[in-house]
Design a protein around this motif. Structure first.
Motif, PDB file in Angstrom:
ATOM      1  N   THR A  77       0.770  -1.119  -0.173  1.00 30.97           N
ATOM      2  CA  THR A  77      -0.218   0.147   0.077  1.00 30.97           C
ATOM      3  C   THR A  77       0.843   1.394   0.084  1.00 30.97           C
ATOM      4  O   THR A  77       0.708   2.117  -0.646  1.00 30.97           O
ATOM      5  CB  THR A  77      -1.042   0.094   1.184  1.00 30.97           C
ATOM      6  N   GLU A  78       1.932   1.268   0.799  1.00 28.07           N
ATOM      7  CA  GLU A  78       2.655   2.528   0.977  1.00 28.07           C
ATOM      8  C   GLU A  78       3.711   2.654  -0.259  1.00 28.07           C
ATOM      9  O   GLU A  78       3.969   3.623  -0.408  1.00 28.07           O
ATOM     10  CB  GLU A  78       3.596   2.295   2.210  1.00 28.07           C
ATOM     11  N   GLY A  79       3.869   1.407  -1.262  1.00 30.32           N
ATOM     12  CA  GLY A  79       4.808   1.614  -2.038  1.00 30.32           C
ATOM     13  C   GLY A  79       3.987   2.054  -3.340  1.00 30.32           C
ATOM     14  O   GLY A  79       4.504   2.213  -4.297  1.00 30.32           O
ATOM     15  N   ASP A  80       2.796   2.008  -3.311  1.00 36.05           N
ATOM     16  CA  ASP A  80       2.025   2.354  -4.434  1.00 36.05           C
ATOM     17  C   ASP A  80       2.189   3.781  -4.961  1.00 36.05           C
ATOM     18  O   ASP A  80       1.874   4.632  -4.139  1.00 36.05           O
ATOM     19  CB  ASP A  80       0.174   2.004  -4.223  1.00 36.05           C
ATOM     20  N   SER A  81       2.550   3.811  -6.303  1.00 39.65           N
ATOM     21  CA  SER A  81       2.810   5.400  -6.745  1.00 39.65           C
ATOM     22  C   SER A  81       1.480   6.117  -6.636  1.00 39.65           C
ATOM     23  O   SER A  81       1.674   7.384  -6.658  1.00 39.65           O
ATOM     24  CB  SER A  81       3.320   5.168  -8.132  1.00 39.65           C
ATOM     25  N   THR A  82       0.240   5.723  -6.932  1.00 39.57           N
ATOM     26  CA  THR A  82      -0.828   6.507  -7.010  1.00 39.57           C
ATOM     27  C   THR A  82      -1.155   7.023  -5.530  1.00 39.57           C
ATOM     28  O   THR A  82      -1.663   8.254  -5.394  1.00 39.57           O
ATOM     29  CB  THR A  82      -2.216   5.778  -7.318  1.00 39.57           C
ATOM     30  N   ARG A  83      -0.809   6.190  -4.504  1.00 35.14           N
ATOM     31  CA  ARG A  83      -0.916   6.589  -3.188  1.00 35.14           C
ATOM     32  C   ARG A  83      -0.004   7.833  -2.973  1.00 35.14           C
ATOM     33  O   ARG A  83      -0.322   9.071  -2.288  1.00 35.14           O
ATOM     34  CB  ARG A  83      -0.762   5.477  -2.136  1.00 35.14           C
ATOM     35  N   VAL A  84       1.313   7.567  -3.381  1.00 34.16           N
ATOM     36  CA  VAL A  84       2.248   8.776  -3.113  1.00 34.16           C
ATOM     37  C   VAL A  84       1.718   9.983  -3.715  1.00 34.16           C
ATOM     38  O   VAL A  84       1.953  11.096  -3.241  1.00 34.16           O
ATOM     39  CB  VAL A  84       3.694   8.325  -3.514  1.00 34.16           C
ATOM     40  N   GLU A  85       1.501   9.858  -4.884  1.00 32.89           N
ATOM     41  CA  GLU A  85       1.116  10.985  -5.838  1.00 32.89           C
ATOM     42  C   GLU A  85      -0.261  11.582  -4.992  1.00 32.89           C
ATOM     43  O   GLU A  85      -0.329  12.890  -5.182  1.00 32.89           O
ATOM     44  CB  GLU A  85       0.506  10.573  -7.307  1.00 32.89           C
ATOM     45  N   SER A  86      -1.102  10.956  -4.575  1.00 35.40           N
ATOM     46  CA  SER A  86      -2.277  11.533  -4.032  1.00 35.40           C
ATOM     47  C   SER A  86      -1.909  12.314  -2.605  1.00 35.40           C
ATOM     48  O   SER A  86      -2.310  13.303  -2.426  1.00 35.40           O
ATOM     49  CB  SER A  86      -3.314  10.440  -3.720  1.00 35.40           C
ATOM     50  N   ILE A  87      -1.041  11.752  -1.991  1.00 39.17           N
ATOM     51  CA  ILE A  87      -0.300  12.505  -0.634  1.00 39.17           C
ATOM     52  C   ILE A  87       0.339  13.785  -1.152  1.00 39.17           C
ATOM     53  O   ILE A  87       0.263  14.693  -0.680  1.00 39.17           O
ATOM     54  CB  ILE A  87       0.434  11.609   0.098  1.00 39.17           C
ATOM     55  N   ALA A  88       0.909  13.736  -2.176  1.00 37.20           N
ATOM     56  CA  ALA A  88       1.869  14.860  -2.784  1.00 37.20           C
ATOM     57  C   ALA A  88       0.811  15.826  -3.081  1.00 37.20           C
ATOM     58  O   ALA A  88       0.977  17.096  -2.771  1.00 37.20           O
ATOM     59  CB  ALA A  88       2.766  14.501  -3.786  1.00 37.20           C
ATOM     60  N   ILE A  89      -0.021  15.537  -3.828  1.00 37.66           N
ATOM     61  CA  ILE A  89      -1.144  16.557  -4.253  1.00 37.66           C
ATOM     62  C   ILE A  89      -1.830  16.973  -3.220  1.00 37.66           C
ATOM     63  O   ILE A  89      -2.111  18.383  -3.283  1.00 37.66           O
ATOM     64  CB  ILE A  89      -1.984  15.886  -5.493  1.00 37.66           C
ATOM     65  N   SER A  90      -2.558  16.247  -2.401  1.00 38.50           N
ATOM     66  CA  SER A  90      -3.567  16.707  -1.315  1.00 38.50           C
ATOM     67  C   SER A  90      -2.694  17.550  -0.120  1.00 38.50           C
ATOM     68  O   SER A  90      -2.985  18.751   0.330  1.00 38.50           O
ATOM     69  CB  SER A  90      -4.275  15.738  -0.729  1.00 38.50           C
ATOM     70  N   THR A  91      -1.705  16.706   0.382  1.00 34.03           N
ATOM     71  CA  THR A  91      -1.075  17.161   1.881  1.00 34.03           C
ATOM     72  C   THR A  91      -0.128  18.436   1.393  1.00 34.03           C
ATOM     73  O   THR A  91       0.165  19.285   2.045  1.00 34.03           O
ATOM     74  CB  THR A  91      -0.369  16.095   2.368  1.00 34.03           C
ATOM     75  N   LEU A  92       0.851  18.102   0.364  1.00 37.53           N
ATOM     76  CA  LEU A  92       1.884  18.970   0.047  1.00 37.53           C
ATOM     77  C   LEU A  92       1.403  20.074  -0.961  1.00 37.53           C
ATOM     78  O   LEU A  92       2.431  20.745  -1.307  1.00 37.53           O
ATOM     79  CB  LEU A  92       2.944  18.309  -0.256  1.00 37.53           C
ATOM     80  N   LYS A  93       0.300  19.882  -1.514  1.00 36.65           N
ATOM     81  CA  LYS A  93      -0.264  20.908  -2.681  1.00 36.65           C
ATOM     82  C   LYS A  93       0.830  20.915  -3.892  1.00 36.65           C
ATOM     83  O   LYS A  93       1.064  21.952  -4.303  1.00 36.65           O
ATOM     84  CB  LYS A  93      -0.263  22.492  -2.028  1.00 36.65           C
ATOM     85  N   MET A  94       1.368  19.798  -4.078  1.00 40.34           N
ATOM     86  CA  MET A  94       2.258  19.622  -5.085  1.00 40.34           C
ATOM     87  C   MET A  94       1.365  19.586  -6.554  1.00 40.34           C
ATOM     88  O   MET A  94       0.553  18.977  -6.589  1.00 40.34           O
ATOM     89  CB  MET A  94       3.332  18.410  -5.093  1.00 40.34           C
TER      90      MET A  94
END
Length: 107
Positions: A77-94
């Motif tokens: 789950t943590e290594g999934d790229s879609t999860r990383v991308e969604s965290i980057a967009i939502s939390t870090l506003k990237m």
């Protein structure tokens, strides 16, 4: 002699002497039976201890297998790229960089 003054025979001593003098085989068999019984009791006790220990080890193994499966799911789950991308967009506003905005640095 009166009734109270009759000579007394040491019955216990006579029985022990008779047992050890003429019944040696019986004594050996009796000792063998006792040793066999004690051995059976000891083996049964050890078997029950080992069965109990085996049950505890099986429970520990099952707990470790469950933990391993949970860790595998967590890693996937943590290594999934879609999860990383969604965290980057939502939390870090990237935002995703377009090809025009990319800068390549060569050394």
């Amino acid at each position: 002699m009166s009734e109270n003054n009759k000579p007394r025979y040491p019955l216990q001593q006579i029985l022990v002497e008779d047992l050890f003098s003429s019944n040696k085989l019986v004594v050996l068999l009796l000792i063998g039976i006792l040793v066999s019984a004690m051995g059976t009791i000891w083996i049964t006790h050890k078997t029950r201890q080992l069965i109990s220990e085996n049950g505890m080890l099986i429970l520990q193994r099952q707990a470790l297998e469950n933990e391993y499966r949970n860790l595998q799911v967590q890693e996937a789950t943590e290594g999934d790229s879609t999860r990383v991308e969604s965290i980057a967009i939502s939390t870090l506003k990237m935002k995703v960089v377009s090809s025009e905005q990319e800068v390549e640095i060569r050394e």
